[in-house]
Scaffold this motif. Structure first.
Motif, PDB file in Angstrom:
ATOM      1  N   GLY A  42      -0.240   0.943   9.741  1.00 32.41           N
ATOM      2  CA  GLY A  42       0.677  -0.196   9.733  1.00 32.41           C
ATOM      3  C   GLY A  42       0.535  -1.057  10.968  1.00 32.41           C
ATOM      4  O   GLY A  42      -0.302  -0.802  11.839  1.00 32.41           O
ATOM      5  N   ASN A  72      -2.276  -9.255   8.703  1.00 34.68           N
ATOM      6  CA  ASN A  72      -1.540  -8.010   8.441  1.00 34.68           C
ATOM      7  C   ASN A  72      -1.179  -7.886   6.965  1.00 34.68           C
ATOM      8  O   ASN A  72      -1.106  -6.786   6.413  1.00 34.68           O
ATOM      9  CB  ASN A  72      -0.223  -7.968   9.233  1.00 34.68           C
ATOM     10  N   ALA A  73      -0.929  -9.039   6.340  1.00 32.46           N
ATOM     11  CA  ALA A  73      -0.465  -9.027   4.951  1.00 32.46           C
ATOM     12  C   ALA A  73      -1.531  -8.509   3.996  1.00 32.46           C
ATOM     13  O   ALA A  73      -1.201  -7.894   2.972  1.00 32.46           O
ATOM     14  CB  ALA A  73      -0.032 -10.435   4.531  1.00 32.46           C
ATOM     15  N   MET A  85      -1.497  -4.733   3.545  1.00 40.56           N
ATOM     16  CA  MET A  85      -0.213  -4.372   2.937  1.00 40.56           C
ATOM     17  C   MET A  85      -0.249  -4.606   1.433  1.00 40.56           C
ATOM     18  O   MET A  85       0.148  -3.751   0.628  1.00 40.56           O
ATOM     19  CB  MET A  85       0.916  -5.190   3.561  1.00 40.56           C
ATOM     20  N   ASP A 130      -0.842  -1.591  -1.342  1.00 41.90           N
ATOM     21  CA  ASP A 130       0.334  -1.466  -2.200  1.00 41.90           C
ATOM     22  C   ASP A 130      -0.109  -1.541  -3.665  1.00 41.90           C
ATOM     23  O   ASP A 130       0.405  -0.805  -4.525  1.00 41.90           O
ATOM     24  CB  ASP A 130       1.336  -2.588  -1.904  1.00 41.90           C
ATOM     25  N   SER A 143       2.987   4.927   5.727  1.00 44.21           N
ATOM     26  CA  SER A 143       2.455   3.830   6.548  1.00 44.21           C
ATOM     27  C   SER A 143       3.323   3.703   7.794  1.00 44.21           C
ATOM     28  O   SER A 143       4.536   3.557   7.693  1.00 44.21           O
ATOM     29  CB  SER A 143       2.452   2.518   5.758  1.00 44.21           C
ATOM     30  N   CYS A 146       9.555  -7.453   9.763  1.00 47.26           N
ATOM     31  CA  CYS A 146       8.397  -7.069   8.956  1.00 47.26           C
ATOM     32  C   CYS A 146       8.841  -6.601   7.573  1.00 47.26           C
ATOM     33  O   CYS A 146       8.234  -6.971   6.558  1.00 47.26           O
ATOM     34  CB  CYS A 146       7.609  -5.970   9.665  1.00 47.26           C
ATOM     35  N   LYS A 147       9.890  -5.816   7.522  1.00 49.08           N
ATOM     36  CA  LYS A 147      10.382  -5.306   6.233  1.00 49.08           C
ATOM     37  C   LYS A 147      10.874  -6.449   5.342  1.00 49.08           C
ATOM     38  O   LYS A 147      10.717  -6.403   4.122  1.00 49.08           O
ATOM     39  CB  LYS A 147      11.476  -4.262   6.459  1.00 49.08           C
ATOM     40  N   MET A 156       7.735  -7.995   3.918  1.00 46.38           N
ATOM     41  CA  MET A 156       7.146  -7.101   2.924  1.00 46.38           C
ATOM     42  C   MET A 156       7.917  -7.172   1.603  1.00 46.38           C
ATOM     43  O   MET A 156       7.322  -7.198   0.525  1.00 46.38           O
ATOM     44  CB  MET A 156       7.115  -5.669   3.456  1.00 46.38           C
ATOM     45  N   VAL A 158       6.021  -5.873  -1.647  1.00 40.64           N
ATOM     46  CA  VAL A 158       5.362  -4.639  -1.217  1.00 40.64           C
ATOM     47  C   VAL A 158       6.397  -3.520  -1.300  1.00 40.64           C
ATOM     48  O   VAL A 158       7.458  -3.606  -0.683  1.00 40.64           O
ATOM     49  CB  VAL A 158       4.817  -4.768   0.219  1.00 40.64           C
ATOM     50  N   ASN A 216       7.962   5.601   6.564  1.00 38.61           N
ATOM     51  CA  ASN A 216       7.445   4.718   7.622  1.00 38.61           C
ATOM     52  C   ASN A 216       7.713   5.377   8.979  1.00 38.61           C
ATOM     53  O   ASN A 216       8.696   5.062   9.653  1.00 38.61           O
ATOM     54  CB  ASN A 216       8.149   3.361   7.600  1.00 38.61           C
ATOM     55  N   ARG A 260       0.666 -13.361  -2.330  1.00 42.93           N
ATOM     56  CA  ARG A 260       0.203 -12.091  -2.897  1.00 42.93           C
ATOM     57  C   ARG A 260      -0.867 -12.342  -3.969  1.00 42.93           C
ATOM     58  O   ARG A 260      -1.913 -11.698  -3.974  1.00 42.93           O
ATOM     59  CB  ARG A 260       1.381 -11.315  -3.490  1.00 42.93           C
TER      60      ARG A 260
END
Length: 468
Positions: free
Chosen positions: A28, A39-40, A43, A47, A64, A95-96, A99, A104, A110, A291
């Motif tokens: 992560g 970063n995406a 993820m 996912d 992660s 971040c959450k 996501m 995600v 985590n 996405r």
């Protein structure tokens, strides 16, 4: 199902360690700021891998981590005059949020590096006992050359390797037995967070974090370890050396790495002014579009990000959503409940698009070809679904479309939006005006609704509306 294994540099048939279960660890982000679109990509990619395993009936334990102690976090904390803990907690929460907006799924676990220090100390102690690590003035180093398999993931000769990636400079750097040895534990510097250990008050090196957290939450051996291509060396190479030396067995069977993300064909960099956070992209686009864009290329391929390509992704996704919306509208107006025999044959024929989707995903999670199969299904829906079809046939097509898009984490059906009473009344007045052939009034009401952000579409089955 075949997976390209970075370790063997070829596609291999997936055989789980335990039947019906998948143990998967994905590295992560380091939480010192909002996550960026680089970063995406992992993820979203991994996912989707997880979702496909679940679609195939596997029970997936997906772990992660968040790296919540790091030089960048400490630097940010000093700049703001707050604690490193405050910085990491703030950006884990942010971040959450991102996501969730990218759909995600939450990980099974985590883990946070700062909550697993004791386990890291134990693993370092084991490595020292086995002769793979040594201490010099409070710093603990890993004897890279002692691990015979070092370099097997990056496929580099040990003598050609140089310490790369993150800076590992610490006090006592010149005391290494070998220039290629890397840090497992480092003494604290003034103003840094620190923990007690047998060697010094300090903190762990970056690489030991994932070795310990993977072991704690997934066991000594795992099915899949994944992350960005930039992590192959030194991070993942060092994880293998640590874990296999400490545990005495193969660490991960399959290593998966996503390709790099470029911005307008250039490497993303703050100095070039082409650095974008997910939050910034979310101000311009629904993150479902991001996405969809990420999945439009194979996860191992380099991916170029641009405004033009995002617009293309937006238009492509809209085609799928429109097909779903049309089905929902037809369902609401369908008179026949059950499928006729001819419709059953039509629905059975649509299974070929599911087969094409699965063939693509079984071939190393080829989401680009999987999306192509979904578009073929959309075309089939658009040509076979109309106001004469039964409710069961239409609902079955919608379920089939949603089943495949859900594997990709793409949401194509949202909860029905409620119009307020004023807008409902205006639509009814417009319908009445049309019946009375008062087209001037009908057009006037349409324009007023458009000004309120409501677009009307007259079809054979009735009036459809959507937000502008």
């Amino acid at each position: 199902m075949k997976i390209y294994n970075t370790l063997s540099k070829r596609k291999e048939e997936f055989v789980p360690l335990e039947e019906g279960k998948v143990k998967m660890y994905v590295c992560g982000p380091t939480v010192y700021n909002f996550i960026h679109i680089g970063n995406a990509r992992p993820m979203i990619a991994f996912d989707t891998v997880r979702r496909y395993f679940e679609y195939k009936g596997y029970e997936v334990n997906f772990v992660s981590n968040f790296t919540d102690v790091d030089d960048k976090i400490i630097k940010k904390a000093i700049e703001e005059g707050v604690t490193a803990d405050e910085i990491s907690k703030r950006y884990i929460a942010e971040c959450k949020k991102d996501m969730e907006a990218m759909n995600v799924k939450p990980a099974t676990k985590n883990p946070l590096a700062t909550e697993e220090i004791c386990g890291m100390v134990d693993m370092i102690s084991t490595l020292i006992e086995k002769g793979y690590a040594y201490e010099k003035n409070g710093t603990v180093y890993y004897r890279t050359r002692k691990f015979e398999g070092y370099g097997k993931l990056s496929h580099k000769n040990l003598d050609d390797l140089r310490s790369g990636g993150r800076s590992l400079l610490v006090t006592g750097e010149d005391e290494k037995e070998d220039p290629l040895d890397f840090v497992l534990w480092k003494p604290k510097k003034e103003g840094e967070p620190a923990w007690e250990s047998p060697w010094s008050e300090g903190r762990p090196g970056w690489h030991i974090e994932c070795s310990e957290m993977s072991k704690k939450y997934l066991g000594e051996q795992i099915d899949i370890h994944a992350g960005g291509e930039d992590l192959i060396f030194p991070h993942h190479e060092n994880e293998i050396a640590q874990s296999e030396a400490a545990n005495g067995k193969e660490f991960a069977k399959y290593w998966m790495h996503n390709g790099f993300l470029n911005i307008d064909n250039k490497k993303m960099s703050k100095s070039l002014g082409n650095f974008f956070t997910v939050r910034e992209i979310g101000e311009k686009y629904d993150l479902q579009i991001l996405r969809f864009f990420m999945l439009s290329a194979h996860y191992r391929s380099p991916l170029n990000f641009s405004a033009e390509l995002m617009e293309a992704a937006k238009n492509s996704l809209e085609r799928i959503i429109t097909a779903a919306d049309n089905l929902k509208f037809l369902i609401s107006n369908a008179s026949e409940e059950k499928m006729a025999e001819s419709e059953k044959e039509l629905f059975e024929k649509s299974a070929e698009y599911v087969d094409a989707f699965e063939r693509a995903m079984d071939d190393d999670f080829n989401t680009a070809d999987a999306i192509a199969a979904i578009f073929d299904l959309v075309k089939y829906i658009n040509t076979t679904a109309d106001g004469t079809r039964s409710k069961e046939y239409l609902e079955s097509l919608l379920d089939r479309l949603c089943l495949l898009t859900d594997v990709l984490g793409i949401i194509v059906t949202k909860e029905a939006e409620m119009l307020d009473s004023e807008i409902e009344e205006m639509i009814e007045k417009r319908q009445a005006a049309r019946k009375e052939r008062n087209f001037a009034l009908a057009d006037q009401i349409r324009d007023e609704l458009l000004a309120k952000g409501i677009i009307l579409e007259d079809t054979r089955e009735g009036v459809k509306w959507k937000k502008a």
